[in-house]
Design a protein around this motif. Sequence first.
Motif, PDB file in Angstrom:
ATOM      1  N   ALA A 250       0.831  -1.199   0.000  1.00 36.35           N
ATOM      2  CA  ALA A 250       0.000   0.000   0.000  1.00 36.35           C
ATOM      3  C   ALA A 250       0.868   1.253   0.000  1.00 36.35           C
ATOM      4  O   ALA A 250       1.926   1.300   0.620  1.00 36.35           O
ATOM      5  N   ASP A 251       0.406   2.265  -0.731  1.00 43.90           N
ATOM      6  CA  ASP A 251       1.081   3.557  -0.732  1.00 43.90           C
ATOM      7  C   ASP A 251       0.805   4.241   0.603  1.00 43.90           C
ATOM      8  O   ASP A 251      -0.347   4.479   0.969  1.00 43.90           O
ATOM      9  N   ASN A 252       1.871   4.571   1.342  1.00 47.22           N
ATOM     10  CA  ASN A 252       1.688   5.182   2.652  1.00 47.22           C
ATOM     11  C   ASN A 252       0.918   6.491   2.586  1.00 47.22           C
ATOM     12  O   ASN A 252       0.219   6.868   3.529  1.00 47.22           O
ATOM     13  N   ASN A 253       1.054   7.208   1.461  1.00 45.00           N
ATOM     14  CA  ASN A 253       0.338   8.463   1.321  1.00 45.00           C
ATOM     15  C   ASN A 253      -1.167   8.249   1.198  1.00 45.00           C
ATOM     16  O   ASN A 253      -1.955   9.163   1.443  1.00 45.00           O
TER      17      ASN A 253
ATOM     18  N   LYS B  54       0.052   7.556   9.489  1.00 44.27           N
ATOM     19  CA  LYS B  54       0.552   8.497  10.494  1.00 44.27           C
ATOM     20  C   LYS B  54       0.296   7.981  11.898  1.00 44.27           C
ATOM     21  O   LYS B  54       1.147   8.100  12.788  1.00 44.27           O
ATOM     22  N   TYR B  55      -0.866   7.431  12.105  1.00 40.09           N
ATOM     23  CA  TYR B  55      -1.194   6.877  13.424  1.00 40.09           C
ATOM     24  C   TYR B  55      -0.232   5.756  13.784  1.00 40.09           C
ATOM     25  O   TYR B  55       0.273   5.705  14.908  1.00 40.09           O
ATOM     26  N   ARG B  56       0.035   4.877  12.841  1.00 43.46           N
ATOM     27  CA  ARG B  56       0.914   3.748  13.128  1.00 43.46           C
ATOM     28  C   ARG B  56       2.336   4.201  13.433  1.00 43.46           C
ATOM     29  O   ARG B  56       3.003   3.646  14.322  1.00 43.46           O
ATOM     30  N   GLU B  57       2.819   5.209  12.710  1.00 39.34           N
ATOM     31  CA  GLU B  57       4.169   5.708  12.986  1.00 39.34           C
ATOM     32  C   GLU B  57       4.257   6.289  14.397  1.00 39.34           C
ATOM     33  O   GLU B  57       5.243   6.080  15.103  1.00 39.34           O
TER      34      GLU B  57
ATOM     35  N   TYR C  24       2.839  -3.235  24.175  1.00 41.37           N
ATOM     36  CA  TYR C  24       2.865  -4.159  23.032  1.00 41.37           C
ATOM     37  C   TYR C  24       1.993  -5.380  23.292  1.00 41.37           C
ATOM     38  O   TYR C  24       1.305  -5.870  22.390  1.00 41.37           O
ATOM     39  N   TRP C  25       2.028  -5.880  24.520  1.00 44.53           N
ATOM     40  CA  TRP C  25       1.261  -7.083  24.855  1.00 44.53           C
ATOM     41  C   TRP C  25      -0.192  -6.769  25.189  1.00 44.53           C
ATOM     42  O   TRP C  25      -0.969  -7.667  25.478  1.00 44.53           O
ATOM     43  N   LYS C  26      -0.567  -5.498  25.153  1.00 43.10           N
ATOM     44  CA  LYS C  26      -1.944  -5.101  25.430  1.00 43.10           C
ATOM     45  C   LYS C  26      -2.669  -4.619  24.176  1.00 43.10           C
ATOM     46  O   LYS C  26      -3.801  -4.134  24.265  1.00 43.10           O
ATOM     47  N   LEU C  27      -2.020  -4.726  23.030  1.00 43.86           N
ATOM     48  CA  LEU C  27      -2.625  -4.264  21.790  1.00 43.86           C
ATOM     49  C   LEU C  27      -3.853  -5.091  21.419  1.00 43.86           C
ATOM     50  O   LEU C  27      -3.904  -6.300  21.668  1.00 43.86           O
ATOM     51  N   LYS C  28      -4.802  -4.436  20.791  1.00 43.13           N
ATOM     52  CA  LYS C  28      -5.959  -5.136  20.251  1.00 43.13           C
ATOM     53  C   LYS C  28      -5.516  -5.986  19.062  1.00 43.13           C
ATOM     54  O   LYS C  28      -4.493  -5.706  18.443  1.00 43.13           O
ATOM     55  N   PRO C  29      -6.288  -7.028  18.710  1.00 43.44           N
ATOM     56  CA  PRO C  29      -5.862  -7.945  17.642  1.00 43.44           C
ATOM     57  C   PRO C  29      -5.502  -7.266  16.332  1.00 43.44           C
ATOM     58  O   PRO C  29      -4.510  -7.628  15.696  1.00 43.44           O
ATOM     59  N   ASN C  30      -6.261  -6.249  15.904  1.00 39.66           N
ATOM     60  CA  ASN C  30      -5.946  -5.595  14.631  1.00 39.66           C
ATOM     61  C   ASN C  30      -4.667  -4.769  14.729  1.00 39.66           C
ATOM     62  O   ASN C  30      -3.940  -4.599  13.748  1.00 39.66           O
ATOM     63  N   GLN C  31      -4.365  -4.245  15.916  1.00 34.66           N
ATOM     64  CA  GLN C  31      -3.115  -3.519  16.122  1.00 34.66           C
ATOM     65  C   GLN C  31      -1.944  -4.485  16.242  1.00 34.66           C
ATOM     66  O   GLN C  31      -0.859  -4.237  15.718  1.00 34.66           O
ATOM     67  N   LYS C  32      -2.170  -5.580  16.941  1.00 33.66           N
ATOM     68  CA  LYS C  32      -1.088  -6.550  17.160  1.00 33.66           C
ATOM     69  C   LYS C  32      -0.623  -7.147  15.838  1.00 33.66           C
ATOM     70  O   LYS C  32       0.555  -7.484  15.676  1.00 33.66           O
ATOM     71  N   GLN C  33      -1.516  -7.229  14.865  1.00 34.26           N
ATOM     72  CA  GLN C  33      -1.154  -7.819  13.570  1.00 34.26           C
ATOM     73  C   GLN C  33      -0.043  -7.036  12.886  1.00 34.26           C
ATOM     74  O   GLN C  33       0.969  -7.597  12.481  1.00 34.26           O
ATOM     75  N   TRP C  34      -0.184  -5.697  12.765  1.00 35.07           N
ATOM     76  CA  TRP C  34       0.867  -4.915  12.110  1.00 35.07           C
ATOM     77  C   TRP C  34       2.081  -4.751  13.023  1.00 35.07           C
ATOM     78  O   TRP C  34       3.222  -4.733  12.548  1.00 35.07           O
TER      79      TRP C  34
END
Length: 206
Positions: free
Chosen positions: A2-5, A11-14, A27-37
């Motif tokens: 995916a194009d980051n732009n 931006k949120y992920r960075e 890190y160990w408290k991330l939700k499943p969709n966050q833990k994936q990336w």
Amino acid sequence: MADNNLDPHHKYREQHKKRLSYMPWLYWKLKPNQKQWAQKWQNEYQEYLQDMEMVEIKGDCFISPLANLFAEPGRKIIIEEGSFIAADCVLHGPILIGKQVSINHHCTLEAGNQGIVIKDYCRLAAYCHLYSFNHGFENDRLIKDQPTTSQGIILEKDVWLGAHVGVVDGVKIGSGSIVGMQSVVTKNIDSNIVVAGNPAKKIKER
């Protein structure tokens, strides 16, 4: 890819990566969709680190890409499952880090020749400094030409070092002991006691 732009989450992920780098316990408290990336990000970085340095990572760990790990041949760094190393740390092997060890931001571990051993469940708060070597200071030569010695440092299980604690070469800290903020540990510490000061002295038993 995916194009980051075009990725609304980029931006949120960075920013989230930076947050995790300084507060890795999240890190160990991330939700499943966050833990994936986040897990993919960590896997890629840890593979790179193990290719570049003599670092061995066992199990699910977190290592900030903003930390600095240096491990030449003969100076291996081993990190057991569930441990984390936060941003702006500097680790120079040989170092053995046990299970579920927390090394918070801006810690320095210089292991000398004899190494540093940090056993399971230890907690190192921010800005701790462990130096497993020492310089001579005889008056017959310049400081830069003094020989170095190394005895090693050992933290037994479940040791807690407060922020800005220093530990000098040759020290062993017994299991379950706590060292107060800004203390300097110059001698061995028995198990299950609280120490503080410079040099660190016994305050009470746990």
